[in-house]
Design a protein around this motif. Sequence first.
Motif, PDB file in Angstrom:
ATOM      1  N   UNK A 203       3.394   3.892  11.842  1.00 43.03           N
ATOM      2  CA  UNK A 203       2.130   4.059  10.849  1.00 43.03           C
ATOM      3  C   UNK A 203       1.477   2.704  10.831  1.00 43.03           C
ATOM      4  N   UNK A 204       0.330   2.479  11.552  1.00 41.60           N
ATOM      5  CA  UNK A 204      -0.322   1.449  11.317  1.00 41.60           C
ATOM      6  C   UNK A 204      -0.605   0.736  10.037  1.00 41.60           C
ATOM      7  N   UNK A 205      -0.767   1.544   9.148  1.00 44.90           N
ATOM      8  CA  UNK A 205      -1.388   1.178   7.756  1.00 44.90           C
ATOM      9  C   UNK A 205      -0.075   0.667   6.865  1.00 44.90           C
ATOM     10  N   UNK A 206       0.830   1.386   7.470  1.00 43.95           N
ATOM     11  CA  UNK A 206       2.383   0.859   6.994  1.00 43.95           C
ATOM     12  C   UNK A 206       2.655  -0.355   7.383  1.00 43.95           C
ATOM     13  N   UNK A 207       2.534  -0.753   8.404  1.00 43.06           N
ATOM     14  CA  UNK A 207       2.855  -2.045   9.156  1.00 43.06           C
ATOM     15  C   UNK A 207       1.897  -3.234   8.560  1.00 43.06           C
ATOM     16  N   UNK A 208       0.746  -2.918   8.384  1.00 47.28           N
ATOM     17  CA  UNK A 208      -0.174  -3.990   7.782  1.00 47.28           C
ATOM     18  C   UNK A 208       0.277  -4.192   6.443  1.00 47.28           C
ATOM     19  N   UNK A 209       0.366  -3.117   5.635  1.00 51.12           N
ATOM     20  CA  UNK A 209       0.742  -3.239   4.300  1.00 51.12           C
ATOM     21  C   UNK A 209       2.266  -3.846   4.043  1.00 51.12           C
ATOM     22  N   UNK A 210       3.151  -3.444   4.971  1.00 51.45           N
ATOM     23  CA  UNK A 210       4.381  -4.077   4.718  1.00 51.45           C
ATOM     24  C   UNK A 210       4.452  -5.720   5.031  1.00 51.45           C
ATOM     25  N   UNK A 211       3.593  -6.125   5.909  1.00 51.17           N
ATOM     26  CA  UNK A 211       3.330  -7.467   5.975  1.00 51.17           C
ATOM     27  C   UNK A 211       2.702  -8.018   4.723  1.00 51.17           C
ATOM     28  N   UNK A 212       1.821  -7.538   4.234  1.00 54.60           N
ATOM     29  CA  UNK A 212       0.837  -8.210   2.886  1.00 54.60           C
ATOM     30  C   UNK A 212       2.108  -8.237   1.984  1.00 54.60           C
ATOM     31  N   UNK A 213       2.991  -7.149   1.919  1.00 58.67           N
ATOM     32  CA  UNK A 213       3.814  -7.159   0.471  1.00 58.67           C
ATOM     33  C   UNK A 213       4.908  -8.266   0.857  1.00 58.67           C
ATOM     34  N   UNK A 214       5.452  -8.406   2.153  1.00 60.82           N
ATOM     35  CA  UNK A 214       6.616  -9.479   2.395  1.00 60.82           C
ATOM     36  C   UNK A 214       5.897 -10.716   1.956  1.00 60.82           C
ATOM     37  N   UNK A 215       4.741 -11.001   2.496  1.00 66.89           N
ATOM     38  CA  UNK A 215       4.199 -12.181   2.207  1.00 66.89           C
ATOM     39  C   UNK A 215       3.927 -12.680   0.842  1.00 66.89           C
ATOM     40  N   UNK A 216       3.537 -11.606  -0.137  1.00 59.56           N
ATOM     41  CA  UNK A 216       3.099 -11.895  -1.289  1.00 59.56           C
ATOM     42  C   UNK A 216       4.388 -12.031  -2.225  1.00 59.56           C
ATOM     43  N   UNK A 217       5.371 -11.089  -2.068  1.00 56.05           N
ATOM     44  CA  UNK A 217       6.503 -10.997  -2.741  1.00 56.05           C
ATOM     45  C   UNK A 217       7.247 -12.239  -2.668  1.00 56.05           C
ATOM     46  N   UNK A 218       7.331 -13.182  -1.684  1.00 62.31           N
ATOM     47  CA  UNK A 218       8.030 -14.161  -1.577  1.00 62.31           C
ATOM     48  C   UNK A 218       7.727 -15.294  -2.651  1.00 62.31           C
ATOM     49  N   UNK A 219       6.583 -15.361  -3.371  1.00 61.51           N
ATOM     50  CA  UNK A 219       6.187 -16.106  -4.350  1.00 61.51           C
ATOM     51  C   UNK A 219       6.236 -15.609  -5.829  1.00 61.51           C
ATOM     52  N   UNK A 220       6.744 -14.383  -5.826  1.00 58.31           N
ATOM     53  CA  UNK A 220       6.862 -13.498  -6.989  1.00 58.31           C
ATOM     54  C   UNK A 220       8.225 -13.371  -7.486  1.00 58.31           C
ATOM     55  N   UNK A 221       8.446 -13.401  -9.112  1.00 57.27           N
ATOM     56  CA  UNK A 221       9.758 -13.042  -9.451  1.00 57.27           C
ATOM     57  C   UNK A 221       9.894 -11.478  -9.427  1.00 57.27           C
ATOM     58  N   UNK A 222      11.020 -10.835  -9.745  1.00 58.06           N
ATOM     59  CA  UNK A 222      11.265  -9.568  -9.270  1.00 58.06           C
ATOM     60  C   UNK A 222      10.230  -8.580 -10.234  1.00 58.06           C
ATOM     61  N   UNK A 223      10.020  -8.430 -11.418  1.00 60.42           N
ATOM     62  CA  UNK A 223       9.244  -7.694 -12.100  1.00 60.42           C
ATOM     63  C   UNK A 223       7.916  -7.828 -11.601  1.00 60.42           C
ATOM     64  N   UNK A 224       7.312  -8.793 -11.346  1.00 58.52           N
ATOM     65  CA  UNK A 224       6.033  -8.823 -10.729  1.00 58.52           C
ATOM     66  C   UNK A 224       5.850  -8.402  -9.359  1.00 58.52           C
ATOM     67  N   UNK A 225       6.997  -8.608  -8.325  1.00 62.87           N
ATOM     68  CA  UNK A 225       7.062  -7.927  -7.191  1.00 62.87           C
ATOM     69  C   UNK A 225       6.883  -6.627  -7.269  1.00 62.87           C
ATOM     70  N   UNK A 226       7.934  -6.091  -8.197  1.00 65.53           N
ATOM     71  CA  UNK A 226       7.898  -4.576  -8.279  1.00 65.53           C
ATOM     72  C   UNK A 226       6.465  -3.889  -8.632  1.00 65.53           C
ATOM     73  N   UNK A 227       5.927  -4.573  -9.604  1.00 68.03           N
ATOM     74  CA  UNK A 227       4.525  -4.255  -9.966  1.00 68.03           C
ATOM     75  C   UNK A 227       3.514  -4.198  -8.752  1.00 68.03           C
ATOM     76  N   UNK A 228       3.672  -5.165  -7.760  1.00 63.73           N
ATOM     77  CA  UNK A 228       2.695  -5.319  -6.767  1.00 63.73           C
ATOM     78  C   UNK A 228       3.157  -4.548  -5.671  1.00 63.73           C
ATOM     79  N   UNK A 229       4.403  -4.311  -5.503  1.00 68.39           N
ATOM     80  CA  UNK A 229       4.677  -3.392  -4.412  1.00 68.39           C
ATOM     81  C   UNK A 229       4.570  -1.901  -4.962  1.00 68.39           C
ATOM     82  N   UNK A 230       4.492  -1.576  -5.934  1.00 64.78           N
ATOM     83  CA  UNK A 230       4.358  -0.144  -6.429  1.00 64.78           C
ATOM     84  C   UNK A 230       2.864   0.203  -6.216  1.00 64.78           C
ATOM     85  N   UNK A 231       1.876  -0.936  -6.664  1.00 67.74           N
ATOM     86  CA  UNK A 231       0.524  -0.704  -6.578  1.00 67.74           C
ATOM     87  C   UNK A 231       0.121  -0.665  -4.890  1.00 67.74           C
TER      88      UNK A 231
END
Length: 271
Positions: A203-231
């Motif tokens: 799914x192209x939408x999934x590919x794009x958002x998977x990249x975004x989640x990876x890039x952003x969560x590399x700089x987050x702690x776990x609780x923040x990362x979970x909040x972000x990836x759930x959104x």
Amino acid sequence: MDTVKLEIDGPTATIYFNRPDKKNAMNPQMHRDMHVALDAIEEAGGVKAVVLTGNGNSFSAGMDLEECFLRPFDDPQLFYRTNLVALKWFQRLKAFPAVTIAKVNGFAFGGGFEVTGLCDLAVASETALFGLSEINFGIFPAGGASWAATHNLPRKQALYYILTGDTLTGKQAEEYGLVNKAVPLEQLDAETDRIVGKIINKNPVTLELAKQVYERTTTMDLPTAIDYDQAKLWELSRLSGNEWINVALKQFEKRSYQPGLSTYKRAEKES
């Protein structure tokens, strides 16, 4: 375009650096042409995978030292504008919505090393030669090249190649994590096609958002990362019409595929 060739075949685009007589060194015209190529891919729509490679026996020998540095240096504004074009497309490539794949067929120095590191995935021939040669002419790798080394190599290996200017082969690049896979040169096309084939079924939408989640969560702690990836998961569901529930998991419910071993059939949704 004079220095870049672009082919778009449905969900796959291939960009060829096309200055083989100069080992595909990146001159100002190539930097302009790369923006044109990226624009064309975005305008085409539907492209899921973008492969970058070089014509001839080189991926890219990096910046054209004469055209990018020597000639414009005495005019500060010209020097700034000349190299800003390069720095902008490097940033575009890093954030490109489609999955980017470097197919490294030969020399990859300086900017060529950087492009490999900026791409999401990379395949190289075992005999490809990578290097950060900037130290050999008195500067450090700049314009994102040090970033590419830092984010793709272990610390001591990154510093070793930055500080010595030594080269590494495709096999070493695989060992250190700069590329996903190194294969004999005659297998490079087939291995790249294998990876592309896996990407374009998703799914192209999934590919794009998977990249975004990876890039952003590399700089987050776990609780923040979970909040972000759930959104982002809710965003994905909305943008794709809940395809993961309505199509993928419905197929799993019927036991028509195993998610651990294969992907669901998107054609059922598209039909």
